[in-house]
Structure formats: structure tokens, C-alpha cells
Design a protein around this motif. Structure first.
Motif, PDB file in Angstrom:
ATOM      1  N   ARG A  20      14.020  11.609   4.887  1.00 28.95           N
ATOM      2  CA  ARG A  20      12.631  11.620   4.755  1.00 28.95           C
ATOM      3  C   ARG A  20      12.105  10.365   4.831  1.00 28.95           C
ATOM      4  NH1 ARG A  20       9.140  11.600   0.112  1.00 28.95           N
ATOM      5  NH2 ARG A  20      10.616  11.175  -1.153  1.00 28.95           N
ATOM      6  N   LEU A  21      10.792  10.209   5.340  1.00 29.94           N
ATOM      7  CA  LEU A  21      10.074   8.768   5.440  1.00 29.94           C
ATOM      8  C   LEU A  21       8.702   9.094   4.666  1.00 29.94           C
ATOM      9  CD1 LEU A  21      10.020   8.943   9.453  1.00 29.94           C
ATOM     10  CD2 LEU A  21      11.739   7.786   7.922  1.00 29.94           C
ATOM     11  N   ALA A  22       8.718   7.671   3.854  1.00 32.01           N
ATOM     12  CA  ALA A  22       7.623   7.344   3.236  1.00 32.01           C
ATOM     13  C   ALA A  22       6.534   6.846   4.195  1.00 32.01           C
ATOM     14  CB  ALA A  22       7.783   6.540   2.160  1.00 32.01           C
ATOM     15  N   LEU A  23       5.439   6.414   3.795  1.00 35.10           N
ATOM     16  CA  LEU A  23       4.435   5.897   4.775  1.00 35.10           C
ATOM     17  C   LEU A  23       5.007   4.454   5.149  1.00 35.10           C
ATOM     18  CD1 LEU A  23       1.629   5.353   5.878  1.00 35.10           C
ATOM     19  CD2 LEU A  23       0.569   4.970   3.795  1.00 35.10           C
ATOM     20  N   ASP A  24       5.358   3.892   4.010  1.00 37.63           N
ATOM     21  CA  ASP A  24       5.908   2.333   4.299  1.00 37.63           C
ATOM     22  C   ASP A  24       7.072   2.323   5.333  1.00 37.63           C
ATOM     23  OD1 ASP A  24       5.551  -0.315   3.401  1.00 37.63           O
ATOM     24  OD2 ASP A  24       7.860  -0.063   2.824  1.00 37.63           O
ATOM     25  N   ASP A  25       7.619   3.473   5.631  1.00 41.91           N
ATOM     26  CA  ASP A  25       8.686   3.365   6.452  1.00 41.91           C
ATOM     27  C   ASP A  25       8.061   3.546   7.837  1.00 41.91           C
ATOM     28  OD1 ASP A  25      10.892   3.548   4.812  1.00 41.91           O
ATOM     29  OD2 ASP A  25      10.775   5.449   4.432  1.00 41.91           O
ATOM     30  N   GLN A  44       2.613  -4.911   6.576  1.00 42.11           N
ATOM     31  CA  GLN A  44       2.167  -4.016   5.303  1.00 42.11           C
ATOM     32  C   GLN A  44       0.655  -4.785   4.892  1.00 42.11           C
ATOM     33  OE1 GLN A  44       5.313  -4.724   5.549  1.00 42.11           O
ATOM     34  NE2 GLN A  44       6.337  -2.673   5.253  1.00 42.11           N
ATOM     35  N   ASP A  45       0.439  -5.933   4.944  1.00 40.64           N
ATOM     36  CA  ASP A  45      -0.681  -6.494   4.631  1.00 40.64           C
ATOM     37  C   ASP A  45      -1.715  -6.240   5.533  1.00 40.64           C
ATOM     38  OD1 ASP A  45       0.622  -7.509   2.108  1.00 40.64           O
ATOM     39  OD2 ASP A  45       0.746  -9.668   3.117  1.00 40.64           O
ATOM     40  N   THR A  46      -1.226  -6.159   6.729  1.00 41.98           N
ATOM     41  CA  THR A  46      -2.267  -6.219   8.007  1.00 41.98           C
ATOM     42  C   THR A  46      -2.438  -4.469   7.958  1.00 41.98           C
ATOM     43  OG1 THR A  46      -1.224  -7.610   9.400  1.00 41.98           O
ATOM     44  CG2 THR A  46      -2.548  -6.010  10.556  1.00 41.98           C
ATOM     45  N   TRP A  50     -15.373   2.962  -8.603  1.00 44.76           N
ATOM     46  CA  TRP A  50     -14.293   3.501  -7.627  1.00 44.76           C
ATOM     47  C   TRP A  50     -13.788   2.527  -6.688  1.00 44.76           C
ATOM     48  CZ3 TRP A  50     -12.681   8.120  -9.690  1.00 44.76           C
ATOM     49  CH2 TRP A  50     -13.696   8.931 -10.320  1.00 44.76           C
ATOM     50  N   PRO A  51     -13.075   1.593  -7.050  1.00 41.34           N
ATOM     51  CA  PRO A  51     -12.785   0.556  -5.906  1.00 41.34           C
ATOM     52  C   PRO A  51     -11.699   1.157  -4.983  1.00 41.34           C
ATOM     53  CG  PRO A  51     -11.725   0.478  -8.056  1.00 41.34           C
ATOM     54  CD  PRO A  51     -12.560   1.374  -8.265  1.00 41.34           C
ATOM     55  N   PHE A  52     -11.175   0.421  -3.874  1.00 41.23           N
ATOM     56  CA  PHE A  52     -10.231   0.770  -2.942  1.00 41.23           C
ATOM     57  C   PHE A  52      -8.869   0.768  -3.718  1.00 41.23           C
ATOM     58  CE2 PHE A  52      -6.901  -0.816  -0.042  1.00 41.23           C
ATOM     59  CZ  PHE A  52      -6.979   0.205   0.765  1.00 41.23           C
ATOM     60  N   ASP A  53      -7.913   1.539  -3.171  1.00 38.88           N
ATOM     61  CA  ASP A  53      -6.532   1.726  -3.407  1.00 38.88           C
ATOM     62  C   ASP A  53      -5.752   2.286  -2.573  1.00 38.88           C
ATOM     63  OD1 ASP A  53      -4.490   1.292  -5.528  1.00 38.88           O
ATOM     64  OD2 ASP A  53      -4.668   3.156  -6.291  1.00 38.88           O
ATOM     65  N   GLN A  54      -4.373   1.957  -2.556  1.00 40.80           N
ATOM     66  CA  GLN A  54      -3.517   2.452  -1.495  1.00 40.80           C
ATOM     67  C   GLN A  54      -3.242   3.809  -2.029  1.00 40.80           C
ATOM     68  OE1 GLN A  54      -0.180  -0.228  -1.253  1.00 40.80           O
ATOM     69  NE2 GLN A  54      -1.584  -2.070  -0.987  1.00 40.80           N
ATOM     70  N   THR A  55      -2.572   4.496  -0.929  1.00 39.79           N
ATOM     71  CA  THR A  55      -2.205   5.840  -0.947  1.00 39.79           C
ATOM     72  C   THR A  55      -0.834   6.358  -0.402  1.00 39.79           C
ATOM     73  OG1 THR A  55      -2.791   8.277  -0.890  1.00 39.79           O
ATOM     74  CG2 THR A  55      -3.693   6.934   0.837  1.00 39.79           C
ATOM     75  N   LEU A 110      -3.569  -0.254  15.552  1.00 41.25           N
ATOM     76  CA  LEU A 110      -2.189   0.017  14.755  1.00 41.25           C
ATOM     77  C   LEU A 110      -1.325  -0.295  15.648  1.00 41.25           C
ATOM     78  CD1 LEU A 110      -2.861   3.584  13.351  1.00 41.25           C
ATOM     79  CD2 LEU A 110      -2.767   1.188  12.038  1.00 41.25           C
ATOM     80  N   GLU A 111      -1.396  -0.746  16.912  1.00 38.64           N
ATOM     81  CA  GLU A 111      -0.419  -1.231  17.748  1.00 38.64           C
ATOM     82  C   GLU A 111       0.189  -2.619  17.292  1.00 38.64           C
ATOM     83  OE1 GLU A 111      -1.798  -1.899  21.681  1.00 38.64           O
ATOM     84  OE2 GLU A 111      -2.241   0.336  22.026  1.00 38.64           O
ATOM     85  N   GLY A 112       1.317  -2.523  17.139  1.00 30.82           N
ATOM     86  CA  GLY A 112       2.186  -3.494  16.305  1.00 30.82           C
ATOM     87  C   GLY A 112       2.064  -3.629  14.865  1.00 30.82           C
ATOM     88  N   VAL A 113       1.547  -2.435  14.467  1.00 34.03           N
ATOM     89  CA  VAL A 113       1.532  -2.416  13.048  1.00 34.03           C
ATOM     90  C   VAL A 113       2.242  -1.119  12.427  1.00 34.03           C
ATOM     91  CG1 VAL A 113       0.191  -1.992  11.011  1.00 34.03           C
ATOM     92  CG2 VAL A 113      -0.871  -3.239  12.771  1.00 34.03           C
TER      93      VAL A 113
END
Length: 263
Positions: free
Chosen positions: A172-177, A184-186, A212-217, A253-256
Motif C-alpha cells: 500500500r502506498l501513501a501520498l508521500d510514497d 515534499q516541500d516543492t 480556513w487556512p491551507f493544510d495538507q491532506t 509535477l515532473e521531477g516531483v
């Protein structure tokens, strides 16, 4: 103390060979439907499991109900175990007085038991879930999981989550994978820019932006246009605005994102 179950894994995939457009099953009750279709190389053959129960002690018009559909896959024991483990891990948000054995059936019975303990206050309680295949791109299988729980109040609690599975690596893969290590910062800078564009498109004022500020998901899927980040209700917007989506286009997203998962 009532038990609040946030069900994040159920399905609407008809048993059969891998397909992007699956008709909704009409079967009811507790069933498991294996496929009879021929399996071509690389295809996934689904088995549909259907659970539909109401409070056996209730004979009124608005009895508590649980309706769950989920899938397993033929010849995919690791994937099936991962699905069931994920399901068991996210079924219960807050444990109530009812005991359960951690199975889907046990958690459904616990929900109904908690509803029964609430007597009249539980009228209309419901737990339902639906999963459809969002996409399969090469070895990356993505399942879209939708659920809805109602235990009183002005409205129920909808939720969406995504389950990614690498068929080649059998994990199983998470988004970070999906993100190239060190990028990740990019990635989140791109997401923040997409969020600002969404705010501008919605013509939302500074008071909204502060509230309602930005947040990660963790919820993301691949569309024709790019990688889409989905936010559940109350995450970056009030309930009335639903589940906002931010699209990060593929050319950015190329390279990201790892090349393996890009089109």
C-alpha cells in the motif's frame, strides 16, 4: 457513551474483471459474489461482499441500519489483507459501550448495539459505504472510498479516502510514497499555490482565508488533468462547501512525482 463509526472503506464494485465502469450491484443481505468471467493476463478479478443489516429489536419505520459493500480480489492475498487491515483500522473513531471483535460484521453489530442503547434517540441512525475503482494506471491501483454516517443532528458525516496499491511491489502506498524523495516541500508549495487559486476563483475574502487556512491532506488521486488533492468537510472549508479539490497539473509535477506513477 455512544459509538461513532466513521466508515472509510466500503465498495460498489461488481464482481468481475478489472473495468473502469462498474455497474452498481443490486444484491442485498450478507453475500459474497465471486466472478465467473474469464481472466486475461494482468486483469484483476473482483469478489463483492455485501452486508445489509438493521436493528433486530426495532420494528419501526426509522430503524438503525448498516449497509456496507466491500471487495476482495482473486489471487491477491496481500492486497486483500491490506484492504481488510485498513478497514479495521479506520472503522471506529470513538469506541462506545458495545464490544466488537474487529471484523466488519462485528463493527456493524456494535454500531447497531449502540443505536439500540440510545433507544428513541437512535431513530434514523445509519452507516453506509461505497467504494469504486478510481483508476488503474499500470501497476498502480487506486480505490475511491466514500462513506456516510448519521447519528443524529442537523446532518450526517460524509467522508472520502483513497487507497493506493502498487501491484508490482505488493504494498500500500501513501501520498508521500508517490513523491520523489526530497521533493515534499516543492510538492506542498505547488499545492499551496493551487489553494490560493481556488480561493481566488471562489472570491473568498480575507476573513475566510484566516478562518480556513491551507493544510495538507493524505487524500489524492490521478485524473486526466493531474494529481487531485481532496479535502473532506470541515478541513479547509465549512460543511456547506462540500469537499474541495485542488488539481496539480502534470507538467508541474515532473521531477516531483515519481516517474513510475506519472502518465
Amino acid at each position: 457513551m455512544r459509538m461513532t463509526i466513521v466508515f472509510l472503506l466500503g465498495v460498489i464494485l461488481l464482481a468481475g474483471c478489472d473495468s473502469n465502469n462498474d455497474p452498481s450491484p443490486s444484491a442485498t443481505g450478507d453475500t459474497a459474489s465471486p466472478s465467473t468471467a474469464a481472466k486475461a493476463p494482468g486483469q484483476l478479478v473482483r469478489v463483492l461482499h455485501n452486508l445489509d443489516r438493521t436493528d433486530p429489536q426495532c420494528d419501526g419505520e426509522h430503524c438503525a441500519r448498516v449497509s456496507i459493500e466491500w471487495i476482495t480480489f482473486e489471487d491477491q492475498p496481500e492486497l486483500n489483507q491490506a484492504i481488510e487491515n485498513r478497514l479495521a483500522a479506520v472503522l471506529v473513531q470513538q469506541e462506545g459501550n458495545a464490544t466488537h471483535d474487529g471484523t466488519i460484521e462485528g463493527l456493524a453489530e456494535a454500531f447497531l448495539a449502540d443505536a439500540a442503547d440510545m433507544a428513541m434517540g437512535s431513530q434514523g441512525w445509519s452507516l453506509s459505504a461505497r467504494l469504486s475503482k478510481e483508476s488503474r494506471r499500470g501497476d498502480l491501483l487506486t480505490l475511491r472510498i466514500e462513506s456516510h454516517e448519521y447519528t443524529g443532528g442537523a446532518h450526517g458525516n460524509p467522508a472520502v479516502t483513497f487507497f493506493h496499491w502498487d501491484l508490482a511491489r505488493q504494498q500500500r502506498l501513501a501520498l508521500d510514497d508517490l513523491i520523489v524523495p526530497g521533493q515534499q516541500d516543492t510538492f506542498w508549495a505547488l499545492a499551496r499555490d493551487a489553494h490560493t487559486q481556488w480561493l481566488d476563483q471562489q472570491k473568498l475574502d480575507q476573513n475566510f482565508r484566516d478562518s480556513w487556512p491551507f493544510d495538507q491532506t493524505d487524500q489524492a488521486y490521478f485524473s486526466e488533468q493531474g494529481l487531485v488533492l481532496l479535502y473532506n468537510v470541515y478541513h479547509i472549508a465549512p460543511y456547506a462547501m462540500g469537499q474541495p479539490e485542488l488539481t496539480l497539473r502534470y507538467d508541474a509535477l515532473e521531477g516531483v512525482i515519481r516517474d513510475t506513477y506519472l502518465p
